[in-house]
Design a protein around this motif. Sequence first.
Motif, PDB file in Angstrom:
ATOM      1  N   LYS A 170     -11.245   5.091  -0.563  1.00 20.97           N
ATOM      2  CA  LYS A 170     -10.496   5.891  -0.908  1.00 20.97           C
ATOM      3  C   LYS A 170     -11.849   6.528  -2.877  1.00 20.97           C
ATOM      4  N   ILE A 197      -9.164   2.650   7.640  1.00 15.13           N
ATOM      5  CA  ILE A 197      -7.695   3.345   7.009  1.00 15.13           C
ATOM      6  C   ILE A 197      -7.275   2.029   6.501  1.00 15.13           C
ATOM      7  N   GLU A 205      -7.785   0.557  -0.927  1.00 10.72           N
ATOM      8  CA  GLU A 205      -7.186   1.338  -0.084  1.00 10.72           C
ATOM      9  C   GLU A 205      -8.397   2.417   0.579  1.00 10.72           C
ATOM     10  N   SER A 207      -8.945   5.628   3.589  1.00 12.53           N
ATOM     11  CA  SER A 207      -8.664   7.131   3.703  1.00 12.53           C
ATOM     12  C   SER A 207      -9.681   7.336   4.466  1.00 12.53           C
ATOM     13  N   GLU A 224      -8.575  12.065   9.071  1.00 11.87           N
ATOM     14  CA  GLU A 224      -7.625  11.015   7.773  1.00 11.87           C
ATOM     15  C   GLU A 224      -6.710  10.354   8.332  1.00 11.87           C
TER      16      GLU A 224
END
Length: 257
Positions: A170, A197, A205, A207, A224
């Motif tokens: 991310k 994700i 993380e 996304s 997303e």
Amino acid sequence: MSQQLTIALIQSQLHWEAPQQNRTMFEEKIDSISNDVDVIVLPEMFTSGFTMNPGNLDASEGIKTVEWMQNQAKKKNAAIVGSMVFQEDSKFFNRLWFVQPDGGLSTYDKKHTFTLAGEDKVYTAGNIRALIDFRGFKICPLICYDLRFPVWARNVENYDVLIYVANWPKPRIGAWDTLLKARAIENMAYTIGVNRIGQDNLGHEYSGHSAVYDALGNPIAYSEKEEIIYATLDKGHIESNREKLKFLEDRDDFTLK
């Protein structure tokens, strides 16, 4: 009538270093695809997450996953694409497999191993690109960090589709978005990026932002969230724009060493 290729991108969380659990999860997702699709794309290291401890996985898991991919491809009459930890001759590879419905196999070992995470110290890098002819389209599959290196992706063979499978975090997702679009524009090819994700066991993380861009860099699919994303590629779009604009005819000649 133009040839078309329908793609399903599976954007998903991954179970950490748990191949069987991931195979079961992805099988359920693949079974849920009711559309007729030609290619199903899974993320990078889809059976384990982006682990730098491949020895935690049994050496047999690579072959098990390839056989699983063959079964899924036959069942859905679609190619299955994704990379995994693969052990061969006591070496570990981040190896992408393109598995066709008839069981045919093509592979690509990630060239640009991600030094920031120490991937270069654990996995053996490849040095040969794969070009795959499938249902009238020429496809070039690459892996994650390769996206940052445009020379490696340069379209000197007039391929139609560029595919990146990834675990792209991310904090640097803006680069992912920008570079996917750039690769489509400079290579005048459909460019597909499939990311994961969620959060991995190291706290990183992800996304998503899985996307498909056409040969002019226009987005035709994007997400997303955890879902299956569909896009249809049209050979006529590539041919007409290359004939009209001819940008690839002005590309530089070079040799990779």
